[in-house]
Design a protein around this motif. Structure first.
Motif, short mmCIF file in Angstrom:
data_model
loop_
_atom_site.label_atom_id
_atom_site.label_comp_id
_atom_site.label_asym_id
_atom_site.label_seq_id
_atom_site.Cartn_x
_atom_site.Cartn_y
_atom_site.Cartn_z
N THR A 37 9.26 14.12 2.95
CA THR A 37 9.43 14.16 1.51
C THR A 37 8.35 13.29 0.91
O THR A 37 7.72 12.47 1.59
N LYS A 38 8.12 13.46 -0.37
CA LYS A 38 7.09 12.68 -1.04
C LYS A 38 7.42 11.20 -0.97
O LYS A 38 6.54 10.36 -0.72
N GLU A 39 8.68 10.85 -1.17
CA GLU A 39 9.09 9.44 -1.13
C GLU A 39 8.86 8.85 0.26
O GLU A 39 8.38 7.71 0.40
N LEU A 42 5.07 8.30 0.86
CA LEU A 42 4.57 7.15 0.10
C LEU A 42 5.08 5.84 0.70
O LEU A 42 4.34 4.86 0.78
N ARG A 43 6.33 5.81 1.14
CA ARG A 43 6.88 4.60 1.74
C ARG A 43 6.15 4.26 3.04
O ARG A 43 5.81 3.10 3.29
N GLU A 44 5.88 5.27 3.87
CA GLU A 44 5.18 5.02 5.13
C GLU A 44 3.75 4.54 4.88
O GLU A 44 3.26 3.66 5.58
N GLU A 47 3.98 0.89 3.84
CA GLU A 47 4.26 0.01 4.98
C GLU A 47 3.03 -0.15 5.86
O GLU A 47 2.74 -1.25 6.33
N ALA A 48 2.29 0.93 6.08
CA ALA A 48 1.08 0.85 6.90
C ALA A 48 0.04 -0.04 6.22
O ALA A 48 -0.64 -0.83 6.89
N PHE A 49 -0.09 0.08 4.90
CA PHE A 49 -1.04 -0.77 4.17
C PHE A 49 -0.66 -2.24 4.31
O PHE A 49 -1.51 -3.09 4.53
N LYS A 50 0.65 -2.54 4.18
CA LYS A 50 1.09 -3.92 4.30
C LYS A 50 0.79 -4.48 5.69
O LYS A 50 0.36 -5.63 5.83
#
Length: 80
Positions: A37-39, A42-44, A47-50
């Protein structure tokens, strides 16, 4: 000009087919938890960026974070 063939042409190979699968039991729902899903995407990504950002902060010896391989940002000043 037609030449007689000495040997018949080889037959084409049989098509590869997947083995038949049984039908699901009536009333059993498919597992839809793994759909994207889009959400979730975006959440993954967030998290990867963090994770990569935190790893970059720990690994730099110059005091900053390398931005796109060109320059290194200055270290954050902690005011206490």
């Amino acid at each position: 000009m037609h030449c007689p063939k000495l040997f018949p042409p080889p037959p084409p190979p049989p098509p590869q087919q997947a083995p038949p699968q049984p039908s699901p039991a009536p009333g059993v729902r498919r597992n839809t938890a793994a759909l994207f899903t889009k959400e979730r995407i975006l959440r993954e990504r967030k998290e990867a960026f963090k994770k990569t950002r935190a790893a970059a902060k720990r690994s730099t010896s110059q005091g900053g974070i390398r931005i796109r391989g060109r320059w290194v940002s200055t270290r954050e000043l902690l005011v206490s």
